[in-house]
Write a protein that holds these residues in place. Sequence first.
Motif, mmCIF file in Angstrom:
data_model
loop_
_atom_site.group_PDB
_atom_site.id
_atom_site.type_symbol
_atom_site.label_atom_id
_atom_site.label_comp_id
_atom_site.label_asym_id
_atom_site.label_seq_id
_atom_site.Cartn_x
_atom_site.Cartn_y
_atom_site.Cartn_z
ATOM 1 N N ILE A 185 0.836 -1.201 0.000
ATOM 2 C CA ILE A 185 0.000 0.000 0.000
ATOM 3 C C ILE A 185 0.873 1.254 0.000
ATOM 4 C CG2 ILE A 185 -1.607 1.350 1.404
ATOM 5 C CD1 ILE A 185 -2.810 -1.377 2.311
ATOM 6 N N GLN A 186 1.869 1.296 0.872
ATOM 7 C CA GLN A 186 2.684 2.505 0.998
ATOM 8 C C GLN A 186 3.605 2.720 -0.202
ATOM 9 O OE1 GLN A 186 4.370 1.861 4.978
ATOM 10 N NE2 GLN A 186 2.854 3.266 5.821
ATOM 11 N N SER A 187 3.882 1.640 -0.924
ATOM 12 C CA SER A 187 4.688 1.780 -2.135
ATOM 13 C C SER A 187 3.854 2.227 -3.324
ATOM 14 C CB SER A 187 5.362 0.452 -2.470
ATOM 15 O OG SER A 187 4.399 -0.510 -2.897
ATOM 16 N N GLY A 188 2.523 2.207 -3.161
ATOM 17 C CA GLY A 188 1.636 2.593 -4.249
ATOM 18 C C GLY A 188 1.262 1.448 -5.168
ATOM 19 N N GLU A 189 1.757 0.248 -4.878
ATOM 20 C CA GLU A 189 1.405 -0.905 -5.721
ATOM 21 C C GLU A 189 -0.089 -1.195 -5.642
ATOM 22 O OE1 GLU A 189 2.826 -5.533 -6.445
ATOM 23 O OE2 GLU A 189 4.169 -4.111 -5.460
ATOM 24 N N ILE A 190 -0.671 -0.932 -4.461
ATOM 25 C CA ILE A 190 -2.130 -0.934 -4.319
ATOM 26 C C ILE A 190 -2.504 0.517 -4.038
ATOM 27 C CG2 ILE A 190 -4.128 -1.889 -3.134
ATOM 28 C CD1 ILE A 190 -2.423 -4.226 -2.250
ATOM 29 N N ALA A 191 -3.195 1.151 -4.970
ATOM 30 C CA ALA A 191 -3.395 2.603 -4.930
ATOM 31 C C ALA A 191 -4.489 3.017 -3.950
ATOM 32 C CB ALA A 191 -3.740 3.107 -6.330
ATOM 33 N N VAL A 192 -4.431 4.295 -3.555
ATOM 34 C CA VAL A 192 -5.470 4.871 -2.706
ATOM 35 C C VAL A 192 -6.830 4.713 -3.383
ATOM 36 C CG1 VAL A 192 -6.377 7.031 -1.767
ATOM 37 C CG2 VAL A 192 -3.932 6.505 -1.573
ATOM 38 N N GLY A 193 -7.795 4.263 -2.629
ATOM 39 C CA GLY A 193 -9.143 4.063 -3.155
ATOM 40 C C GLY A 193 -9.352 2.731 -3.838
ATOM 41 N N GLU A 194 -8.274 2.010 -4.082
ATOM 42 C CA GLU A 194 -8.392 0.724 -4.790
ATOM 43 C C GLU A 194 -8.863 -0.364 -3.826
ATOM 44 O OE1 GLU A 194 -5.481 -2.409 -7.210
ATOM 45 O OE2 GLU A 194 -4.863 -0.324 -6.888
ATOM 46 N N ARG A 195 -9.666 -1.264 -4.347
ATOM 47 C CA ARG A 195 -10.145 -2.401 -3.557
ATOM 48 C C ARG A 195 -9.067 -3.464 -3.516
ATOM 49 N NH1 ARG A 195 -12.749 -7.379 -3.788
ATOM 50 N NH2 ARG A 195 -14.595 -7.619 -2.467
ATOM 51 N N VAL A 214 -6.478 1.135 5.716
ATOM 52 C CA VAL A 214 -7.562 0.606 4.895
ATOM 53 C C VAL A 214 -8.900 0.928 5.523
ATOM 54 C CG1 VAL A 214 -6.103 -1.291 4.048
ATOM 55 C CG2 VAL A 214 -7.627 -1.669 6.011
ATOM 56 N N GLN A 215 -9.924 0.852 4.706
ATOM 57 C CA GLN A 215 -11.304 1.006 5.162
ATOM 58 C C GLN A 215 -12.035 -0.284 4.820
ATOM 59 O OE1 GLN A 215 -12.579 4.411 2.897
ATOM 60 N NE2 GLN A 215 -11.926 5.868 4.464
ATOM 61 N N ILE A 216 -12.666 -0.873 5.818
ATOM 62 C CA ILE A 216 -13.431 -2.096 5.605
ATOM 63 C C ILE A 216 -14.894 -1.716 5.413
ATOM 64 C CG2 ILE A 216 -14.201 -4.262 6.645
ATOM 65 C CD1 ILE A 216 -11.477 -4.293 8.134
ATOM 66 N N ARG A 217 -15.440 -2.082 4.270
ATOM 67 C CA ARG A 217 -16.837 -1.788 3.957
ATOM 68 C C ARG A 217 -17.559 -3.118 3.839
ATOM 69 N NH1 ARG A 217 -15.467 2.360 -1.051
ATOM 70 N NH2 ARG A 217 -13.996 3.686 0.127
ATOM 71 N N MET A 218 -18.325 -3.432 4.877
ATOM 72 C CA MET A 218 -19.004 -4.719 4.902
ATOM 73 C C MET A 218 -19.907 -4.870 3.687
ATOM 74 S SD MET A 218 -17.875 -6.351 7.488
ATOM 75 C CE MET A 218 -19.075 -7.642 7.854
ATOM 76 N N GLY A 219 -19.822 -6.034 3.052
ATOM 77 C CA GLY A 219 -20.626 -6.301 1.872
ATOM 78 C C GLY A 219 -20.011 -5.795 0.593
ATOM 79 N N SER A 220 -18.917 -5.049 0.691
ATOM 80 C CA SER A 220 -18.269 -4.510 -0.497
ATOM 81 C C SER A 220 -16.820 -4.959 -0.594
ATOM 82 C CB SER A 220 -18.350 -2.982 -0.484
ATOM 83 O OG SER A 220 -17.653 -2.425 -1.577
ATOM 84 N N GLY A 221 -16.097 -4.873 0.509
ATOM 85 C CA GLY A 221 -14.699 -5.270 0.488
ATOM 86 C C GLY A 221 -13.830 -4.338 1.298
ATOM 87 N N VAL A 222 -12.538 -4.397 1.060
ATOM 88 C CA VAL A 222 -11.555 -3.610 1.797
ATOM 89 C C VAL A 222 -10.846 -2.690 0.812
ATOM 90 C CG1 VAL A 222 -9.555 -3.686 3.317
ATOM 91 C CG2 VAL A 222 -11.253 -5.527 3.405
ATOM 92 N N VAL A 276 -8.144 0.784 0.109
ATOM 93 C CA VAL A 276 -7.034 1.583 0.623
ATOM 94 C C VAL A 276 -7.567 2.960 1.011
ATOM 95 C CG1 VAL A 276 -4.791 2.607 0.121
ATOM 96 C CG2 VAL A 276 -5.366 0.341 -0.793
ATOM 97 N N SER A 277 -7.278 3.367 2.220
ATOM 98 C CA SER A 277 -7.779 4.630 2.743
ATOM 99 C C SER A 277 -7.016 5.812 2.151
ATOM 100 C CB SER A 277 -7.640 4.636 4.268
ATOM 101 O OG SER A 277 -7.887 5.919 4.792
ATOM 102 N N PRO A 278 -7.676 6.960 1.992
ATOM 103 C CA PRO A 278 -6.963 8.170 1.564
ATOM 104 C C PRO A 278 -5.817 8.528 2.495
ATOM 105 C CG PRO A 278 -9.321 8.481 1.387
ATOM 106 C CD PRO A 278 -9.125 7.177 2.092
ATOM 107 N N LYS A 279 -5.929 8.142 3.773
ATOM 108 C CA LYS A 279 -4.865 8.427 4.732
ATOM 109 C C LYS A 279 -3.569 7.728 4.356
ATOM 110 C CE LYS A 279 -8.058 8.913 8.652
ATOM 111 N NZ LYS A 279 -8.421 8.381 9.982
ATOM 112 N N ALA A 280 -3.678 6.662 3.558
ATOM 113 C CA ALA A 280 -2.486 5.898 3.189
ATOM 114 C C ALA A 280 -1.542 6.713 2.315
ATOM 115 C CB ALA A 280 -2.884 4.615 2.460
#
Length: 237
Positions: A22-32, A63-71, A73-77
């Motif tokens: 996440i912090q390297s950007g390999e999984i981007a902000v807002g990405e599931r 991260v932000q966990i959204r039940m029924g949708s997934g996890v 990456v938080s903007p805070k990341a």
Amino acid sequence: MFVALEPRRLYRQAAEQLRILIQSGEIAVGERLPAERELAERLGVSRPTVREALIVLEVEGLVQIRMGSGVYVSPKAAGAPKVLAADDSEAPFEILQARCIIESAIAEEAARCVDEAGIRSLDVILEEMEGVLENSERALALDRAFHTAIADIIGNSSLNVFIGLIYDKRASPFFEKLASYFEGPHTWRAALDEHRIIRDALAAGDPAAAREAMRMHLTLSQKRFSESFGEEPMREE
């Protein structure tokens, strides 16, 4: 790139690997993030371990966990979120498994020496719990009281202290966050019904039934914490 993990504090190692991605950007902000099943396969761990790792990252704000949708990456990341210091805290599912092993044996022994006073104590707790299923804080306190009351039946104060200590390990920020997603009136109702089965086995003075009732209760408790954060149904490991 994911690397298979070795069996030591796996949830912490899994959290660290996901944190790096996440912090390297390999999984981007807002990405599931990939589904739990996929993460478990890539990391070479169980889905409960992945779930514990995701809880660590959520507590850290990554991260932000959204039940029924997934996890996601938080903007805070995108900034520099505080990484919680590693410690030797037991993982939530380790705690539940330990309780299952230990408390099943305690229930078995309690059934051998139970008396009317012990059953009355359990009945008072169960009656009060019936009226507070909408109040998770009170239900939790009474749940603890029920389990320590069973240890009290044996008359060994060390067992009572021990059960209280292992129960209170669920007060960690990771366990509390996990519980916030899966505990509610319906789970407390299920727990109450299971408590009554334990109570009846104890009242009957049946050690084998008491042991099995406690084992089943704490096994089902683990399963209640094992629902997926995503849209896919949880399957047995």
